[in-house]
Structure formats: C-alpha cells, structure tokens
Design a protein around this motif. Structure first.
Motif, PDB file in Angstrom:
ATOM      1  N   ILE A  19       0.868  -1.178   0.000  1.00  0.00           N
ATOM      2  CA  ILE A  19       0.000   0.000   0.000  1.00  0.00           C
ATOM      3  C   ILE A  19       0.897   1.217   0.000  1.00  0.00           C
ATOM      4  CG2 ILE A  19      -1.737   1.314   1.286  1.00  0.00           C
ATOM      5  CD1 ILE A  19      -2.797  -1.267   2.409  1.00  0.00           C
ATOM      6  N   ASP A  20       0.606   2.145  -0.891  1.00  0.00           N
ATOM      7  CA  ASP A  20       1.527   3.264  -1.110  1.00  0.00           C
ATOM      8  C   ASP A  20       0.811   4.607  -0.926  1.00  0.00           C
ATOM      9  OD1 ASP A  20       3.692   4.794  -1.785  1.00  0.00           O
ATOM     10  OD2 ASP A  20       3.734   4.216  -3.897  1.00  0.00           O
ATOM     11  N   GLY A  21       0.753   5.075   0.326  1.00  0.00           N
ATOM     12  CA  GLY A  21       0.258   6.417   0.610  1.00  0.00           C
ATOM     13  C   GLY A  21      -1.222   6.627   0.349  1.00  0.00           C
ATOM     14  N   ILE A  22      -2.057   5.661   0.713  1.00  0.00           N
ATOM     15  CA  ILE A  22      -3.493   5.750   0.435  1.00  0.00           C
ATOM     16  C   ILE A  22      -4.189   6.705   1.410  1.00  0.00           C
ATOM     17  CG2 ILE A  22      -5.664   4.449   0.631  1.00  0.00           C
ATOM     18  CD1 ILE A  22      -4.318   2.122  -0.697  1.00  0.00           C
ATOM     19  N   ASP A  23      -5.064   7.551   0.867  1.00  0.00           N
ATOM     20  CA  ASP A  23      -6.003   8.360   1.650  1.00  0.00           C
ATOM     21  C   ASP A  23      -7.405   7.839   1.361  1.00  0.00           C
ATOM     22  OD1 ASP A  23      -4.259  10.360   2.862  1.00  0.00           O
ATOM     23  OD2 ASP A  23      -3.976  11.137   0.836  1.00  0.00           O
ATOM     24  N   LEU A  24      -8.179   7.598   2.434  1.00  0.00           N
ATOM     25  CA  LEU A  24      -9.522   7.059   2.250  1.00  0.00           C
ATOM     26  C   LEU A  24     -10.376   7.452   3.457  1.00  0.00           C
ATOM     27  CD1 LEU A  24     -10.305   3.438   1.041  1.00  0.00           C
ATOM     28  CD2 LEU A  24     -11.635   4.489   2.849  1.00  0.00           C
ATOM     29  N   SER A  25     -11.586   7.942   3.186  1.00  0.00           N
ATOM     30  CA  SER A  25     -12.527   8.301   4.247  1.00  0.00           C
ATOM     31  C   SER A  25     -13.833   7.551   4.020  1.00  0.00           C
ATOM     32  CB  SER A  25     -12.805   9.806   4.255  1.00  0.00           C
ATOM     33  OG  SER A  25     -11.620  10.545   4.495  1.00  0.00           O
ATOM     34  N   VAL A  26     -14.369   6.980   5.094  1.00  0.00           N
ATOM     35  CA  VAL A  26     -15.641   6.268   5.035  1.00  0.00           C
ATOM     36  C   VAL A  26     -16.636   6.995   5.925  1.00  0.00           C
ATOM     37  CG1 VAL A  26     -16.841   4.090   5.428  1.00  0.00           C
ATOM     38  CG2 VAL A  26     -14.467   4.080   4.621  1.00  0.00           C
ATOM     39  N   ALA A  27     -17.757   7.420   5.343  1.00  0.00           N
ATOM     40  CA  ALA A  27     -18.759   8.173   6.082  1.00  0.00           C
ATOM     41  C   ALA A  27     -19.617   7.250   6.929  1.00  0.00           C
ATOM     42  CB  ALA A  27     -19.640   8.970   5.123  1.00  0.00           C
ATOM     43  N   GLU A  28     -20.045   7.749   8.059  1.00  0.00           N
ATOM     44  CA  GLU A  28     -20.923   6.990   8.936  1.00  0.00           C
ATOM     45  C   GLU A  28     -22.226   6.653   8.212  1.00  0.00           C
ATOM     46  OE1 GLU A  28     -22.908   7.440  13.408  1.00  0.00           O
ATOM     47  OE2 GLU A  28     -21.479   8.927  12.642  1.00  0.00           O
ATOM     48  N   GLY A  29     -22.620   5.386   8.262  1.00  0.00           N
ATOM     49  CA  GLY A  29     -23.887   4.962   7.699  1.00  0.00           C
ATOM     50  C   GLY A  29     -23.868   4.558   6.238  1.00  0.00           C
ATOM     51  N   ALA A 165     -19.478 -11.768  13.959  1.00  0.00           N
ATOM     52  CA  ALA A 165     -18.958 -10.404  13.928  1.00  0.00           C
ATOM     53  C   ALA A 165     -19.952  -9.420  14.546  1.00  0.00           C
ATOM     54  CB  ALA A 165     -18.632 -10.000  12.490  1.00  0.00           C
ATOM     55  N   LEU A 166     -21.233  -9.602  14.279  1.00  0.00           N
ATOM     56  CA  LEU A 166     -22.255  -8.720  14.854  1.00  0.00           C
ATOM     57  C   LEU A 166     -22.316  -8.850  16.373  1.00  0.00           C
ATOM     58  CD1 LEU A 166     -25.165  -9.119  12.269  1.00  0.00           C
ATOM     59  CD2 LEU A 166     -23.641  -7.152  12.550  1.00  0.00           C
ATOM     60  N   ALA A 167     -21.998 -10.035  16.883  1.00  0.00           N
ATOM     61  CA  ALA A 167     -21.993 -10.230  18.331  1.00  0.00           C
ATOM     62  C   ALA A 167     -20.944  -9.367  19.015  1.00  0.00           C
ATOM     63  CB  ALA A 167     -21.761 -11.705  18.668  1.00  0.00           C
ATOM     64  N   ALA A 168     -19.915  -8.968  18.278  1.00  0.00           N
ATOM     65  CA  ALA A 168     -18.878  -8.091  18.829  1.00  0.00           C
ATOM     66  C   ALA A 168     -19.301  -6.624  18.865  1.00  0.00           C
ATOM     67  CB  ALA A 168     -17.581  -8.244  18.028  1.00  0.00           C
ATOM     68  N   GLN A 169     -20.545  -6.355  18.466  1.00  0.00           N
ATOM     69  CA  GLN A 169     -21.142  -5.020  18.536  1.00  0.00           C
ATOM     70  C   GLN A 169     -20.367  -3.993  17.690  1.00  0.00           C
ATOM     71  OE1 GLN A 169     -22.110  -3.848  22.608  1.00  0.00           O
ATOM     72  NE2 GLN A 169     -22.343  -5.997  23.194  1.00  0.00           N
ATOM     73  N   PRO A 170     -20.253  -4.236  16.389  1.00  0.00           N
ATOM     74  CA  PRO A 170     -19.500  -3.300  15.531  1.00  0.00           C
ATOM     75  C   PRO A 170     -20.224  -1.986  15.307  1.00  0.00           C
ATOM     76  CG  PRO A 170     -20.607  -4.941  14.185  1.00  0.00           C
ATOM     77  CD  PRO A 170     -20.824  -5.356  15.612  1.00  0.00           C
ATOM     78  N   ARG A 196     -29.676  -4.645   5.482  1.00  0.00           N
ATOM     79  CA  ARG A 196     -30.346  -4.603   6.780  1.00  0.00           C
ATOM     80  C   ARG A 196     -29.369  -4.263   7.900  1.00  0.00           C
ATOM     81  NH1 ARG A 196     -32.159  -9.218   8.428  1.00  0.00           N
ATOM     82  NH2 ARG A 196     -31.501 -10.611   6.735  1.00  0.00           N
ATOM     83  N   ILE A 197     -28.127  -4.727   7.767  1.00  0.00           N
ATOM     84  CA  ILE A 197     -27.092  -4.361   8.743  1.00  0.00           C
ATOM     85  C   ILE A 197     -26.876  -2.857   8.725  1.00  0.00           C
ATOM     86  CG2 ILE A 197     -24.621  -4.529   9.233  1.00  0.00           C
ATOM     87  CD1 ILE A 197     -24.800  -7.466   8.295  1.00  0.00           C
ATOM     88  N   ARG A 198     -26.734  -2.295   7.539  1.00  0.00           N
ATOM     89  CA  ARG A 198     -26.567  -0.840   7.427  1.00  0.00           C
ATOM     90  C   ARG A 198     -27.772  -0.100   7.999  1.00  0.00           C
ATOM     91  NH1 ARG A 198     -26.702   2.412   2.770  1.00  0.00           N
ATOM     92  NH2 ARG A 198     -28.571   1.225   2.231  1.00  0.00           N
ATOM     93  N   ASP A 199     -28.970  -0.632   7.783  1.00  0.00           N
ATOM     94  CA  ASP A 199     -30.179   0.028   8.265  1.00  0.00           C
ATOM     95  C   ASP A 199     -30.279   0.031   9.784  1.00  0.00           C
ATOM     96  OD1 ASP A 199     -30.872   0.559   5.663  1.00  0.00           O
ATOM     97  OD2 ASP A 199     -32.337  -1.070   5.493  1.00  0.00           O
ATOM     98  N   THR A 200     -29.519  -0.828  10.462  1.00  0.00           N
ATOM     99  CA  THR A 200     -29.484  -0.796  11.925  1.00  0.00           C
ATOM    100  C   THR A 200     -28.545   0.280  12.453  1.00  0.00           C
ATOM    101  OG1 THR A 200     -27.678  -2.399  12.191  1.00  0.00           O
ATOM    102  CG2 THR A 200     -29.926  -3.283  12.009  1.00  0.00           C
ATOM    103  N   GLY A 201     -27.813   0.951  11.552  1.00  0.00           N
ATOM    104  CA  GLY A 201     -26.889   2.003  11.962  1.00  0.00           C
ATOM    105  C   GLY A 201     -25.430   1.619  11.889  1.00  0.00           C
ATOM    106  N   ILE A 202     -25.134   0.431  11.388  1.00  0.00           N
ATOM    107  CA  ILE A 202     -23.745  -0.027  11.278  1.00  0.00           C
ATOM    108  C   ILE A 202     -23.209   0.334   9.899  1.00  0.00           C
ATOM    109  CG2 ILE A 202     -22.225  -2.045  11.270  1.00  0.00           C
ATOM    110  CD1 ILE A 202     -24.271  -3.409  13.134  1.00  0.00           C
TER     111      ILE A 202
END
Length: 256
Positions: A19-29, A165-170, A196-202
């Motif tokens: 990986i060579d100098g990556i910039d990446l932003s992920v928005a909530e939801g 993974a969901l049990a770990a409360q992500p 549906r996972i996204r619709d729960t706020g994850i």
C-alpha cells in the motif's frame, strides 16, 4: 461525518510496497465498496485497519481516535470489526455457541466468576445466549440454533461468520468477500442482509469481486491498483472511469 479516516497509509513488506500512501474516508452509515485486481492491496488494507499488520507509516483514525498500533482485540472492542473471506468457525460447537463466543469481548464476568459459576456469571451467560438468538434470527439462522457449525452449507457458514462479527457489537463492519462462492440466490440473500445491517446504523465496508453485487449494493466505491487509489465515487462514476476500465473492470465495465 467520517467514521473512518485513513491518511497517507503505507504498508511495506521487505522490499515490496503493498500500500503506497493511500487516503480514504468512510462516512458513517454508508456501504463502501473496495475493489481492485488481485494484489491491489485490498486485504492488506483490511488487515491494517483491524490491527493484524503493523503499518509502516500514516494514520488510521476511527471514531476520532488513532487505532493504528493497537492490538486486534482492542480495535474490535472500539467497534471496528472484520470478517474473513474464509470463514473460521468453532466447528464442534453449535450455531448458537459460535455466536456466544463472539460476545466474549463484552462479557460481564471475570475468569474466577466463570470458574466458580457465580450468579453474576450465570446472568451474563443467559444474556449472551439471548443476544445470540436475536442476532441469529436477524441473519436468518434462527431455526438452526442447535445445529453443529461443521455441517452447515456454504451460505449458512457465511451468514454465521457475519453473526459472530455482529456479536462483537460493531460500529463499522469490514466484510471480506461476503458473496464469494455463493450461487445467485445466496448472493441475493447476502445483499439483503448487508442492507439490513446498514439500516441498523452499522457502517459497512466490503471487498467483493462480483461487480453486480458491488454496483448494486454500494453507495460509493474505492478502486485500488498496485497499492494506490486510482478512483473513487458512486457506482456510476466508477463504471465510467476509463482508468478503472483499463485496470480492472475490462469486459465487465458496462455491468448495470
């Protein structure tokens, strides 16, 4: 609001720059897709975010906190949780017990409490079982709680991996090729589950090679090639990007 910020991330293994100098932003939801040819750096990026590999340089900010340098279980406890392409299950355990294991990071009992079977431990285990049942209902496995994990078909194993993974409360879930090896019906069920996972706020970020899945599911897509980001945008923008066509999509570039 950006939930995950990756700034100038570099990962080197000996003389190889993965990986060579990556910039990446992920928005909530959002549901973010991460695509690229084999060797582009996708899984390495997931491994860096989840603490499996130490980074060479740069920053990984999750929920406003620097998480690079933390151990994987510490990052997981903060809510940044990942799955793996090849699902790792406790195959001698039941489906329910597998998900209860995923609850252990948030268990409300001590080692000695578990050993002595104190009332607090018993209450904690009962709550863990209740949560596990709820999660299994959510992912569509509520009718096979007592089945041994080793005998599950591929699609059910994938769903069980996500349940663990969901049990770990992500707060942000990293999915590594959730539809790999699935038939069309299983892929449609997985797409519905991710929504549906996204619709729960994850928030969800996924690596996937099936372009129909990526283009139909993701809000935005980031494209990697040889460890660098060559494009980012909506599915329509990425599909029409000539550099992406040349580097990755090829004959699949016109997928609807």
């Amino acid at each position: 609001m950006n939930q995950l910020e990756i700034r100038k991330l570099t990962m080197k293994f000996g003389g190889v720059t993965a990986i060579d100098g990556i910039d990446l932003s992920v928005a909530e939801g959002e549901i973010r897709g991460l695509i690229g040819p084999n060797g582009a750096g996708k899984t390495t990026l997931f491994n860096a975010c989840s603490g499996r590999y130490p980074i060479t340089s740069g920053e990984i900010i999750f929920g406003g906190e620097r998480v690079h340098g933390l151990k994987p279980h510490e990052i997981c406890r903060k809510g940044l949780v990942r799955t793996f392409q090849h699902v790792t299950l406790f195959k001698g355990f039941s489906v329910l017990k597998n998900v209860m294991v995923g609850n252990h990071l948030h268990a409300n009992h001590s080692y000695w409490g578990s050993l002595l079977r104190t009332p607090r431990t018993r209450r904690s285990e009962a709550e863990s079982a209740r949560r596990a049942r709820e999660i299994l209902e959510f992912v569509g496995l509520g009718n096979i709680l007592d089945r041994e994990a080793a005998g599950l078909p591929h699609g059910h194993q994938k769903a069980l991996g996500i349940a663990i993974a969901l049990a770990a409360q992500p707060k942000l879930l990293l999915l590594d090729e959730p539809c790999a090896g699935m038939n069309n019906d299983e892929s449609r069920e997985m797409i519905d589950l991710v929504r549906r996972i996204r619709d729960t706020g994850i928030t969800v970020m996924l690596i996937e090679h099936d372009m129909k899945v990526v283009m139909g599911l993701c809000d935005r897509i980031t494209v990697l090639s040889f460890g660098t980001c060559i494009a980012e945008g909506t599915p329509a923008e990425v599909r029409e990007n000539p550099e992406v066509r040349e580097a990755y999509l090829g004959s699949q570039a016109n997928v609807a």
